[in-house]
Design an enzyme around this catalytic site. Sequence first.
Site, PDB file in Angstrom:
ATOM      1  N   ASP A 277       0.864  -1.164   0.000  1.00  0.00           N
ATOM      2  CA  ASP A 277       0.000   0.000   0.000  1.00  0.00           C
ATOM      3  C   ASP A 277       0.914   1.232   0.000  1.00  0.00           C
ATOM      4  OD1 ASP A 277      -2.174   1.618  -0.029  1.00  0.00           O
ATOM      5  OD2 ASP A 277      -3.225   0.621   1.608  1.00  0.00           O
TER       6      ASP A 277
HETATM    7  C1  NOJ Z   1      -4.124   3.716  -0.045  1.00  0.00           C
HETATM    8  C2  NOJ Z   1      -5.248   2.753   0.095  1.00  0.00           C
HETATM    9  O1  NOJ Z   1      -5.214   2.120   1.349  1.00  0.00           O
HETATM   10  C3  NOJ Z   1      -5.280   1.687  -0.991  1.00  0.00           C
HETATM   11  O2  NOJ Z   1      -6.462   0.949  -0.866  1.00  0.00           O
HETATM   12  C4  NOJ Z   1      -5.157   2.308  -2.348  1.00  0.00           C
HETATM   13  O3  NOJ Z   1      -5.221   1.316  -3.335  1.00  0.00           O
HETATM   14  C5  NOJ Z   1      -3.840   3.063  -2.407  1.00  0.00           C
HETATM   15  N1  NOJ Z   1      -3.848   4.118  -1.403  1.00  0.00           N
HETATM   16  C6  NOJ Z   1      -3.565   3.657  -3.785  1.00  0.00           C
HETATM   17  O4  NOJ Z   1      -4.365   4.731  -4.032  1.00  0.00           O
END
Ligand code: NOJ
Length: 735
Positions: A277
């Site tokens: 993430d």
């Molecule tokens: C943070 C989020 O937790 C995740 O779900 C997402 O895919 C990413 N950012 C990318 O935007």
Amino acid sequence: MSKQAVKSQAANRKPSADKLERKVKALLAKMTLAEKIGQMTLFTAMWAETGPTIDRNFMQYVREGRCGSIFNAYTADYTRSLQKVAVEETRLGIPLLFGFDVIHGHRTIFPIPLGEACSWDLALMEKSARIAATEAAAEGIHWTFAPMVDIARDPRWGRVAEGAGEDVWLGCRIAEARVRGFQGEDLTADDTVLACAKHFAAYGGAEAGRDYNIVDVSERTLAETYLPPFKACVDANVRTFMPAFNEIAGVPCTASRALLTETLRHKWGFTGVVATDYTAINELVPHGVAADLTQAGQLAIEAGVDMDMQGGVYFTQLEALVNAGKVSPAAIDEAVRRILRVKAELGLFEDPYRYCCEKREKRLILSPGHKAAAQKTAEKSLVLLQNEDNALPFAKNLRSLAVIGPLAKSQLELLGNWYGAGDGKEVVSVDAALRAKLGEKVQITTVEGCDIDGEDASQLKAAVAAARKADAVLLVLGERGNMSGEASCRVDIDLPGLQNRLAEEVAAAARGKPFAAVLFNGRPLAIGRLTKAVPSILEAWFPGTMGGQAVAEAIFGDTNPSGKLVMSFPRHTGQIPIYYAAKNTGRPISNEKYTSKYLDCPNTPLFVFGHGLSYTTFSYGPLRLSATEMPKRGKITAAIKVTNTGNCAGEEVVQLYLRDLVACVTRPLKELKGFKKINIKPGASAEVKFTITAADLAFVGPDLEPLVEAGEFEVMIGGSSSAPVGGRFTLLPAG
Ligand code: NOJ
């Protein structure tokens, strides 16, 4: 072209496993360490901001062959221009992989995943993911960061909006459907994208419902509740995984070898890519398990992380770690091999531009077919929470209607959160949809009445006056689109601002008239006050591009709501976490003092899991079991007759729950094990049958492995999780 011909064309295009491996091996042999680390690096472009941006030089890195994947970039034109740099200006010309959060539609926005899950229509959910993939793929995207399969039992947590609710079994079925929808049958087709099972694991267990907070669950809860939807994704051949931001019992998931390698790869056999993430490797420092980014990078690669999203830790630290002998070249090669493999599976080495297609973009984006599917999905996601005196549907022969509430004219809000490349201007508000539907014959007065969450009471009077003058009153209430989703948690999950007061004041003026409320929101709400003020409440979630029309059709009875809740609605925030598959405890609630209950609130939720009314009514006959004993390798049939006892056709979600009465570990009071969604005409009946086998009776045993134990089981079938016990059977010991 015939379906058969399309299929065989796809088969010709699909690289054979051998050819693919040879290609990857040959490429790997040519790569420098810096180029390998580049493949393990994912940077954001600037078309969307989904986290803190710490480095904006992604173009330079692509050009230097030091960045192999980009997210938050789309349109055929833009992705082609980036791809051209990677293919034509780098030494090896390895194509970029483009990722994006295509969560509930790309340009044609469908209801938020939580809302869509309330349709209990797996084919519909698969189709919505398919359409999202088709639109995204036409704009150059190869990879969606979806589905989110986190089981969520705390509606304070804003990310409940992105998942499939509280139930494990249903969560698994929906996870599979969404993976199938995104990835289709053939990844080399130009309308399929890689799916990503996220957030691995237990992100939904964030303490106090606060995003990014710690999670402390037992190995048992992990195995019983949080892991199964991820396993279901692996079984559905999901090609990528995203570790969760959170720690579990002291170990941040991004540094968890137990999760990312032992469970995911060794036990479940996952062969795809693990990508972090957003800046999650960097966050190992504030988590307190790494002293600096160097150690953070080492922990992540040792755990099994192949790709670093946006943090630039692999980018800056990995080379030195390899040179210092702390990370083996073999570990790097393994990660790069996996990444190149998914690029090859997408057919990018054959044609790196195949996804960037203006023609498809023009033809498919917001096409009439996609919009019609979005409207149908929004209609099927509506949950009729309450309908006293059948206040809904409103009669079409009204002369006047008051449309009141802060969301009455909203367009953008109806898209909710994570709406991809969606555009609020494409949305028809409820007010506009009602005007279009009813035409000149009905005089509509629209008053916002109050803000979504402000304290300004100056419009309340006008709202009451409008209600007094109209034949019928529709309230349009809820949350702002960005009150749920990432970093959007709430401690009080009642309607925000003055909305309850608005509803109560309008109620006094609406007495005796058709009066209902529509809700737009991203989580279950504790709306006890509203249920007392308004006879009918239609839960519309954030319904997407076609949500206004979907609501207008349902309010006037041209469609009949059939959604059922996939998350319990608490009476009070203090009851959270609240979910139907609870345990009995040693002191189950009774009138006795020393039992498990509150002094100031019942234990039950306001609306139970599986609840949802219709404009018609259904009655259930007695439950019939084919036998009272079941051999361990045998099966039993549970049947029930469901009758439409009302005046219009309707769909009912017939739900099967089981309870294991005595086991070597405690078991929930009931667990969903099947459902059938049926359409019945007024006065007609349908026979619904479920086959129960030992697999439905298995649970996580003391050694955390699946176990089937002989003993007695209760069976419940009905229209919600409140279905009464209708029968019992005994599972016989083996032999
Ligand atoms: C943070 C989020 O937790 C995740 O779900 C997402 O895919 C990413 N950012 C990318 O935007």
